[in-house]
Design a protein around this motif. Structure first.
Motif: not given
Length: 305
Positions: A267-287
Protein backbone atom coordinates in the motif's frame (compact mmCIF):
# COMPACT_ATOMS: atom_id res chain seq x y z
CA UNK A 1 22.69 -41.00 -1.28
CA UNK A 2 24.46 -37.67 -0.87
CA UNK A 3 27.56 -37.20 -3.02
CA UNK A 4 29.32 -35.72 0.02
CA UNK A 5 28.36 -36.23 3.65
CA UNK A 6 30.19 -34.51 6.52
CA UNK A 7 29.13 -35.46 10.03
CA UNK A 8 30.21 -33.91 13.34
CA UNK A 9 33.79 -33.15 12.37
CA UNK A 10 36.11 -32.00 15.14
CA UNK A 11 39.78 -31.10 14.97
CA UNK A 12 42.18 -29.65 17.54
CA UNK A 13 45.79 -28.52 17.26
CA UNK A 14 48.56 -27.59 19.67
CA UNK A 15 47.37 -27.27 23.25
CA UNK A 16 43.95 -28.65 22.55
CA UNK A 17 42.66 -25.60 20.72
CA UNK A 18 39.61 -26.82 18.80
CA UNK A 19 39.70 -25.36 15.31
CA UNK A 20 36.69 -27.29 13.96
CA UNK A 21 33.87 -28.04 16.36
CA UNK A 22 31.03 -30.35 15.36
CA UNK A 23 30.73 -29.36 11.69
CA UNK A 24 28.13 -31.19 9.59
CA UNK A 25 26.79 -30.64 6.07
CA UNK A 26 25.98 -32.52 2.88
CA UNK A 27 26.16 -31.81 -0.83
CA UNK A 28 24.01 -33.43 -3.51
CA UNK A 29 24.86 -34.23 -7.11
CA UNK A 30 24.29 -31.22 -9.36
CA UNK A 31 24.65 -28.73 -6.49
CA UNK A 32 27.12 -25.95 -5.71
CA UNK A 33 27.59 -25.61 -1.96
CA UNK A 34 29.35 -22.42 -0.81
CA UNK A 35 31.33 -22.92 2.40
CA UNK A 36 32.14 -19.44 3.68
CA UNK A 37 33.87 -17.98 6.69
CA UNK A 38 36.33 -15.31 7.84
CA UNK A 39 40.03 -16.06 8.13
CA UNK A 40 40.74 -18.45 10.99
CA UNK A 41 37.16 -19.73 11.15
CA UNK A 42 38.09 -23.37 10.49
CA UNK A 43 37.11 -23.41 6.83
CA UNK A 44 40.43 -24.57 5.41
CA UNK A 45 40.88 -27.21 8.13
CA UNK A 46 37.44 -28.60 7.32
CA UNK A 47 38.19 -28.68 3.59
CA UNK A 48 41.48 -30.51 4.21
CA UNK A 49 39.62 -33.14 6.25
CA UNK A 50 37.11 -33.55 3.42
CA UNK A 51 39.98 -33.90 0.93
CA UNK A 52 41.69 -36.56 3.04
CA UNK A 53 44.69 -34.32 3.86
CA UNK A 54 43.89 -34.15 7.58
CA UNK A 55 42.42 -36.86 9.79
CA UNK A 56 39.56 -35.61 12.01
CA UNK A 57 39.73 -36.16 15.76
CA UNK A 58 36.11 -37.31 15.63
CA UNK A 59 33.37 -37.33 13.05
CA UNK A 60 33.08 -38.76 9.56
CA UNK A 61 33.40 -37.86 5.89
CA UNK A 62 31.75 -39.90 3.14
CA UNK A 63 32.50 -39.27 -0.52
CA UNK A 64 30.00 -41.15 -2.66
CA UNK A 65 29.50 -43.37 0.40
CA UNK A 66 33.22 -44.03 0.96
CA UNK A 67 35.49 -42.89 3.82
CA UNK A 68 38.53 -41.03 2.42
CA UNK A 69 40.51 -41.81 5.59
CA UNK A 70 39.95 -45.57 5.39
CA UNK A 71 39.17 -46.42 1.79
CA UNK A 72 41.53 -45.35 -1.00
CA UNK A 73 38.71 -45.68 -3.52
CA UNK A 74 37.12 -42.55 -2.03
CA UNK A 75 39.85 -40.40 -3.54
CA UNK A 76 38.92 -41.59 -7.02
CA UNK A 77 35.53 -39.95 -6.42
CA UNK A 78 37.06 -36.61 -5.36
CA UNK A 79 38.77 -33.81 -7.25
CA UNK A 80 40.18 -30.74 -5.55
CA UNK A 81 41.89 -27.48 -6.43
CA UNK A 82 43.20 -25.89 -3.24
CA UNK A 83 44.27 -22.23 -3.28
CA UNK A 84 48.04 -21.88 -3.23
CA UNK A 85 48.48 -25.45 -4.56
CA UNK A 86 47.14 -25.65 -8.09
CA UNK A 87 47.91 -29.37 -8.49
CA UNK A 88 50.16 -28.67 -11.48
CA UNK A 89 53.81 -29.28 -12.32
CA UNK A 90 55.08 -25.99 -13.68
CA UNK A 91 57.89 -27.37 -15.89
CA UNK A 92 55.54 -29.86 -17.57
CA UNK A 93 53.28 -28.91 -20.45
CA UNK A 94 49.50 -28.67 -20.17
CA UNK A 95 49.11 -32.03 -21.95
CA UNK A 96 51.81 -33.70 -19.85
CA UNK A 97 50.13 -32.58 -16.63
CA UNK A 98 46.79 -33.98 -17.68
CA UNK A 99 48.23 -37.28 -18.86
CA UNK A 100 50.43 -37.65 -15.78
CA UNK A 101 47.56 -37.18 -13.34
CA UNK A 102 45.33 -39.48 -15.37
CA UNK A 103 47.89 -42.27 -15.13
CA UNK A 104 48.39 -41.45 -11.44
CA UNK A 105 44.67 -42.08 -10.93
CA UNK A 106 44.88 -45.49 -12.61
CA UNK A 107 44.28 -44.76 -16.31
CA UNK A 108 46.41 -46.37 -19.01
CA UNK A 109 48.82 -44.11 -20.87
CA UNK A 110 46.70 -44.34 -24.03
CA UNK A 111 43.39 -43.62 -22.24
CA UNK A 112 44.97 -40.73 -20.31
CA UNK A 113 46.27 -39.20 -23.55
CA UNK A 114 42.85 -39.41 -25.20
CA UNK A 115 41.13 -37.91 -22.16
CA UNK A 116 43.77 -35.17 -21.89
CA UNK A 117 43.24 -34.04 -25.48
CA UNK A 118 39.46 -34.09 -24.99
CA UNK A 119 39.72 -31.88 -21.88
CA UNK A 120 42.09 -29.46 -23.61
CA UNK A 121 39.50 -29.05 -26.37
CA UNK A 122 36.61 -28.77 -23.90
CA UNK A 123 38.33 -26.03 -21.88
CA UNK A 124 39.59 -24.09 -24.90
CA UNK A 125 43.21 -24.97 -24.11
CA UNK A 126 44.17 -26.96 -27.22
CA UNK A 127 46.31 -24.11 -28.57
CA UNK A 128 48.39 -24.20 -25.35
CA UNK A 129 48.71 -28.00 -25.33
CA UNK A 130 52.52 -28.01 -25.49
CA UNK A 131 53.17 -24.87 -23.41
CA UNK A 132 54.84 -25.26 -20.03
CA UNK A 133 52.51 -24.37 -17.16
CA UNK A 134 54.93 -21.68 -15.90
CA UNK A 135 54.44 -19.82 -19.20
CA UNK A 136 50.64 -19.80 -19.02
CA UNK A 137 48.53 -16.93 -17.69
CA UNK A 138 47.04 -17.36 -14.25
CA UNK A 139 43.56 -17.74 -15.69
CA UNK A 140 44.75 -20.47 -18.06
CA UNK A 141 46.57 -22.19 -15.18
CA UNK A 142 43.37 -22.20 -13.16
CA UNK A 143 41.34 -23.69 -16.01
CA UNK A 144 44.01 -26.35 -16.46
CA UNK A 145 44.02 -27.07 -12.71
CA UNK A 146 40.28 -27.75 -12.83
CA UNK A 147 40.70 -29.87 -15.96
CA UNK A 148 43.32 -32.00 -14.18
CA UNK A 149 40.84 -32.80 -11.40
CA UNK A 150 38.36 -34.07 -14.00
CA UNK A 151 40.67 -36.65 -15.61
CA UNK A 152 39.28 -39.42 -13.38
CA UNK A 153 35.65 -38.15 -13.57
CA UNK A 154 35.11 -37.45 -9.86
CA UNK A 155 31.69 -37.27 -8.20
CA UNK A 156 32.68 -34.39 -5.90
CA UNK A 157 34.80 -31.34 -6.73
CA UNK A 158 36.30 -29.06 -4.07
CA UNK A 159 37.28 -25.61 -5.34
CA UNK A 160 39.13 -23.34 -2.93
CA UNK A 161 39.23 -19.71 -4.15
CA UNK A 162 38.87 -20.67 -7.84
CA UNK A 163 38.74 -17.06 -9.09
CA UNK A 164 41.23 -15.44 -6.72
CA UNK A 165 43.65 -13.16 -8.55
CA UNK A 166 42.02 -13.63 -11.95
CA UNK A 167 41.03 -10.78 -14.22
CA UNK A 168 37.37 -10.30 -15.09
CA UNK A 169 37.47 -12.30 -18.32
CA UNK A 170 39.27 -15.26 -16.73
CA UNK A 171 36.94 -15.20 -13.71
CA UNK A 172 33.89 -15.32 -15.96
CA UNK A 173 35.36 -18.26 -17.88
CA UNK A 174 36.06 -20.23 -14.68
CA UNK A 175 32.57 -19.46 -13.36
CA UNK A 176 31.03 -20.73 -16.60
CA UNK A 177 33.03 -23.95 -16.27
CA UNK A 178 31.64 -24.41 -12.74
CA UNK A 179 28.09 -23.92 -14.00
CA UNK A 180 28.64 -26.51 -16.74
CA UNK A 181 29.99 -29.04 -14.24
CA UNK A 182 26.98 -28.52 -11.99
CA UNK A 183 24.65 -29.00 -14.96
CA UNK A 184 26.40 -32.30 -15.67
CA UNK A 185 25.58 -33.53 -12.16
CA UNK A 186 28.78 -32.88 -10.25
CA UNK A 187 28.61 -31.97 -6.55
CA UNK A 188 30.79 -28.89 -5.98
CA UNK A 189 32.06 -27.41 -2.72
CA UNK A 190 33.13 -23.81 -3.24
CA UNK A 191 35.12 -21.71 -0.79
CA UNK A 192 35.83 -18.08 -1.57
CA UNK A 193 36.21 -14.64 0.00
CA UNK A 194 34.68 -13.16 -3.16
CA UNK A 195 31.11 -13.19 -1.95
CA UNK A 196 29.67 -11.98 -5.23
CA UNK A 197 31.12 -15.11 -6.86
CA UNK A 198 29.55 -17.30 -4.17
CA UNK A 199 26.19 -15.58 -4.60
CA UNK A 200 26.29 -15.97 -8.36
CA UNK A 201 27.18 -19.67 -8.34
CA UNK A 202 25.84 -21.38 -5.25
CA UNK A 203 22.59 -23.22 -4.57
CA UNK A 204 23.16 -23.52 -0.80
CA UNK A 205 25.51 -21.85 1.63
CA UNK A 206 27.01 -22.54 5.06
CA UNK A 207 28.83 -19.90 7.08
CA UNK A 208 31.41 -21.04 9.64
CA UNK A 209 32.82 -18.96 12.47
CA UNK A 210 35.12 -20.01 15.29
CA UNK A 211 34.89 -23.64 14.22
CA UNK A 212 31.09 -23.90 14.13
CA UNK A 213 28.55 -23.51 11.34
CA UNK A 214 26.42 -20.55 12.37
CA UNK A 215 24.07 -20.58 9.37
CA UNK A 216 23.12 -23.02 6.63
CA UNK A 217 20.37 -22.39 4.10
CA UNK A 218 19.57 -22.27 0.41
CA UNK A 219 20.60 -19.07 -1.34
CA UNK A 220 16.97 -18.05 -1.82
CA UNK A 221 16.10 -18.71 1.84
CA UNK A 222 19.09 -16.75 3.07
CA UNK A 223 18.39 -13.70 0.93
CA UNK A 224 14.68 -13.81 1.79
CA UNK A 225 15.39 -14.02 5.54
CA UNK A 226 17.76 -11.07 5.62
CA UNK A 227 16.16 -8.80 3.04
CA UNK A 228 14.14 -6.00 4.64
CA UNK A 229 10.45 -5.49 3.98
CA UNK A 230 10.04 -2.94 1.27
CA UNK A 231 10.76 -2.13 -2.34
CA UNK A 232 13.45 -0.72 -4.57
CA UNK A 233 12.37 1.68 -7.30
CA UNK A 234 14.89 2.62 -9.98
CA UNK A 235 13.98 5.87 -11.73
CA UNK A 236 14.69 6.79 -15.33
CA UNK A 237 14.84 10.51 -14.46
CA UNK A 238 15.96 12.54 -11.47
CA UNK A 239 13.42 13.48 -8.77
CA UNK A 240 12.61 17.11 -8.23
CA UNK A 241 13.24 18.52 -4.74
CA UNK A 242 9.56 18.57 -3.74
CA UNK A 243 8.96 14.90 -4.57
CA UNK A 244 12.25 13.95 -2.95
CA UNK A 245 11.31 15.76 0.27
CA UNK A 246 7.91 14.02 0.46
CA UNK A 247 9.46 10.56 -0.03
CA UNK A 248 12.07 11.24 2.64
CA UNK A 249 9.76 12.86 5.21
CA UNK A 250 6.46 10.99 4.73
CA UNK A 251 7.66 7.56 3.60
CA UNK A 252 11.01 7.18 5.35
CA UNK A 253 12.61 6.41 2.00
CA UNK A 254 16.33 6.29 1.30
CA UNK A 255 17.35 7.75 -2.05
CA UNK A 256 20.71 7.15 -3.67
CA UNK A 257 22.15 6.68 -7.16
CA UNK A 258 18.79 7.08 -8.85
CA UNK A 259 17.09 4.48 -6.66
CA UNK A 260 14.36 4.92 -4.06
CA UNK A 261 14.59 2.37 -1.24
CA UNK A 262 11.11 2.29 0.25
CA UNK A 263 10.30 0.44 3.49
CA UNK A 264 6.85 -0.93 4.21
CA UNK A 265 3.91 -2.67 2.57
CA UNK A 266 2.54 -2.70 -0.95
CA UNK A 267 0.00 0.00 0.00
CA UNK A 268 2.86 2.36 0.80
CA UNK A 269 4.43 1.44 -2.52
CA UNK A 270 1.33 2.51 -4.44
CA UNK A 271 1.17 5.76 -2.49
CA UNK A 272 4.84 6.45 -3.18
CA UNK A 273 4.35 5.77 -6.90
CA UNK A 274 1.59 8.39 -6.88
CA UNK A 275 4.16 10.86 -5.59
CA UNK A 276 6.74 9.83 -8.18
CA UNK A 277 4.47 9.91 -11.26
CA UNK A 278 4.57 11.01 -14.01
CA UNK A 279 8.32 10.32 -13.82
CA UNK A 280 9.15 7.06 -15.65
CA UNK A 281 10.21 4.06 -13.55
CA UNK A 282 13.05 1.99 -14.97
CA UNK A 283 12.57 -1.02 -12.66
CA UNK A 284 10.70 -2.06 -9.53
CA UNK A 285 11.29 -4.97 -7.19
CA UNK A 286 11.40 -6.18 -3.63
CA UNK A 287 14.27 -4.94 -1.51
CA UNK A 288 17.06 -7.46 -1.16
CA UNK A 289 20.49 -7.69 0.40
CA UNK A 290 23.57 -9.30 -1.10
CA UNK A 291 25.78 -12.02 0.35
CA UNK A 292 28.39 -9.53 1.53
CA UNK A 293 25.90 -7.74 3.80
CA UNK A 294 24.44 -11.02 5.10
CA UNK A 295 27.92 -12.40 5.79
CA UNK A 296 29.00 -9.29 7.67
CA UNK A 297 25.80 -9.18 9.70
CA UNK A 298 26.00 -12.84 10.70
CA UNK A 299 29.67 -12.84 11.61
CA UNK A 300 29.35 -9.54 13.49
CA UNK A 301 26.36 -10.86 15.46
CA UNK A 302 28.23 -14.00 16.42
CA UNK A 303 31.31 -12.05 17.45
CA UNK A 304 29.35 -9.75 19.74
CA UNK A 305 27.20 -12.53 21.21
Amino acid sequence: MQALLVENLRKSFGKGERVVNDVSFNVSAGEVFAFLGPNGAGKTTTIKMVAGLLVPDTGAVRIDGLDPHRDARAMTRLGSVLEGNRNLYWRMTAFENLRYFGVHKGMSMKAAGIAANALLERFGLAARRDAQVRNLSRGTQQKLAIAVTLMHQPKVLVLDEPTLGLDVAASLQVMEIIRELRAQGMAIVLTTHQLDVAEDLCDRVAIIREGRIIKEASKAELIREFSPDGYEIELAEQLCDSRRDILLADFGARIELGKVHLPGSVDRLYAALDVIKPLPVHSLGRSRVDFAEIFLRLTAEQKSA
